[in-house]
Design a protein around this motif. Structure first.
Motif, short mmCIF file in Angstrom:
data_model
loop_
_atom_site.label_atom_id
_atom_site.label_comp_id
_atom_site.label_asym_id
_atom_site.label_seq_id
_atom_site.Cartn_x
_atom_site.Cartn_y
_atom_site.Cartn_z
N PRO A 17 0.91 -1.05 0.01
CA PRO A 17 0.13 0.11 0.05
C PRO A 17 0.95 1.12 -0.06
O PRO A 17 0.24 2.41 -0.49
CB PRO A 17 -0.73 -0.10 1.10
N GLU A 18 1.93 1.19 0.60
CA GLU A 18 2.82 2.54 0.73
C GLU A 18 4.28 1.73 0.20
O GLU A 18 4.76 0.72 0.43
CB GLU A 18 3.08 2.85 1.89
N ARG A 19 5.34 2.77 -0.25
CA ARG A 19 6.50 2.39 -0.58
C ARG A 19 7.35 2.34 0.67
O ARG A 19 7.63 3.29 1.24
CB ARG A 19 6.98 3.62 -1.73
N ALA A 20 7.76 1.11 0.87
CA ALA A 20 8.88 1.04 1.87
C ALA A 20 10.32 1.34 1.69
O ALA A 20 10.54 1.26 0.54
CB ALA A 20 8.96 -0.66 2.38
N GLN A 21 11.11 1.71 2.71
CA GLN A 21 12.38 2.29 2.50
C GLN A 21 13.21 0.98 2.12
O GLN A 21 14.13 1.22 1.29
CB GLN A 21 12.94 2.58 3.77
N ILE A 22 12.91 -0.25 2.23
CA ILE A 22 13.58 -1.51 1.82
C ILE A 22 12.73 -2.33 1.18
O ILE A 22 11.52 -2.74 1.84
CB ILE A 22 14.37 -2.35 2.86
N ARG A 23 12.85 -2.61 -0.07
CA ARG A 23 11.77 -3.36 -0.85
C ARG A 23 12.52 -4.63 -1.41
O ARG A 23 13.19 -4.61 -2.27
CB ARG A 23 11.45 -2.31 -1.95
N LEU A 24 11.83 -5.95 -1.21
CA LEU A 24 12.35 -7.28 -1.86
C LEU A 24 11.08 -7.75 -2.54
O LEU A 24 10.02 -7.47 -2.11
CB LEU A 24 12.52 -8.09 -0.55
N THR A 25 11.41 -8.35 -3.75
CA THR A 25 10.65 -8.88 -4.45
C THR A 25 10.88 -10.13 -5.10
O THR A 25 12.15 -10.21 -5.38
CB THR A 25 10.15 -7.97 -5.90
N MET A 26 10.15 -11.46 -4.86
CA MET A 26 10.82 -12.67 -5.14
C MET A 26 9.49 -13.52 -5.15
O MET A 26 8.35 -13.29 -4.68
CB MET A 26 11.73 -13.00 -4.21
N ALA A 27 9.63 -14.91 -5.78
CA ALA A 27 8.75 -16.06 -5.62
C ALA A 27 8.73 -16.68 -4.05
O ALA A 27 10.00 -16.55 -3.40
CB ALA A 27 9.02 -16.95 -6.80
N SER A 28 7.83 -17.09 -3.87
CA SER A 28 7.70 -17.91 -2.50
C SER A 28 8.63 -18.92 -2.34
O SER A 28 9.41 -19.05 -1.31
CB SER A 28 6.24 -18.53 -2.44
N ASP A 29 9.11 -19.73 -3.32
CA ASP A 29 9.98 -20.60 -3.27
C ASP A 29 11.34 -19.98 -2.73
O ASP A 29 12.28 -20.77 -2.27
CB ASP A 29 10.01 -21.57 -4.32
#
Length: 115
Positions: free
Chosen positions: A66-78
């Motif tokens: 909902p908001e832009r975090a200062q540290i952002r990670l993006t990945m698949a669950s596995d």
């Protein structure tokens, strides 16, 4: 593909691991920053705060954060599970694009010891 519950437990284990860290790793985890971890295959984002060496106040929200975090990670669950279990090297996963990390340059420099 993992479940939302498995991913939540993995983030709890990650927080516990950070809390037990010492030396450079402990100093890197001592940031006080908002944090998000977007799990692409589950279309969910975990949001919380990295503070005092712990990941605190973690909640999950459907879709993008909902908001832009200062540290952002993006990945698949596995990949999240494999990272926390030590089966996937973060630096290699980041370099290959399996994991995306976004943060301010100074935070990235400080977080490099976590990688």
């Amino acid at each position: 593909m993992r479940t939302i519950e498995e991913c939540g437990r993995a983030l709890t284990r990650l927080s516990e691991n950070l809390a037990r860290a010492d030396g450079d790793l402990r100093r890197a985890a001592a940031l006080d920053r908002s944090l998000s971890c977007r799990i692409t295959d589950l279309d969910v984002t975990f949001v919380g705060r990295l503070a005092e060496g712990h990941i605190r106040n973690v909640t999950s929200v459907p879709g993008p954060p909902p908001e832009r975090a200062q540290i952002r990670l993006t990945m698949a669950s596995d990949d999240l599970i494999a990272l926390v279990d030590g089966e996937l090297n973060f630096a290699k996963a980041w370099g290959s694009g399996r994991v995306k990390l976004e943060a301010a340059l100074l935070d990235l420099l400080r977080l490099r010891s976590l990688l």
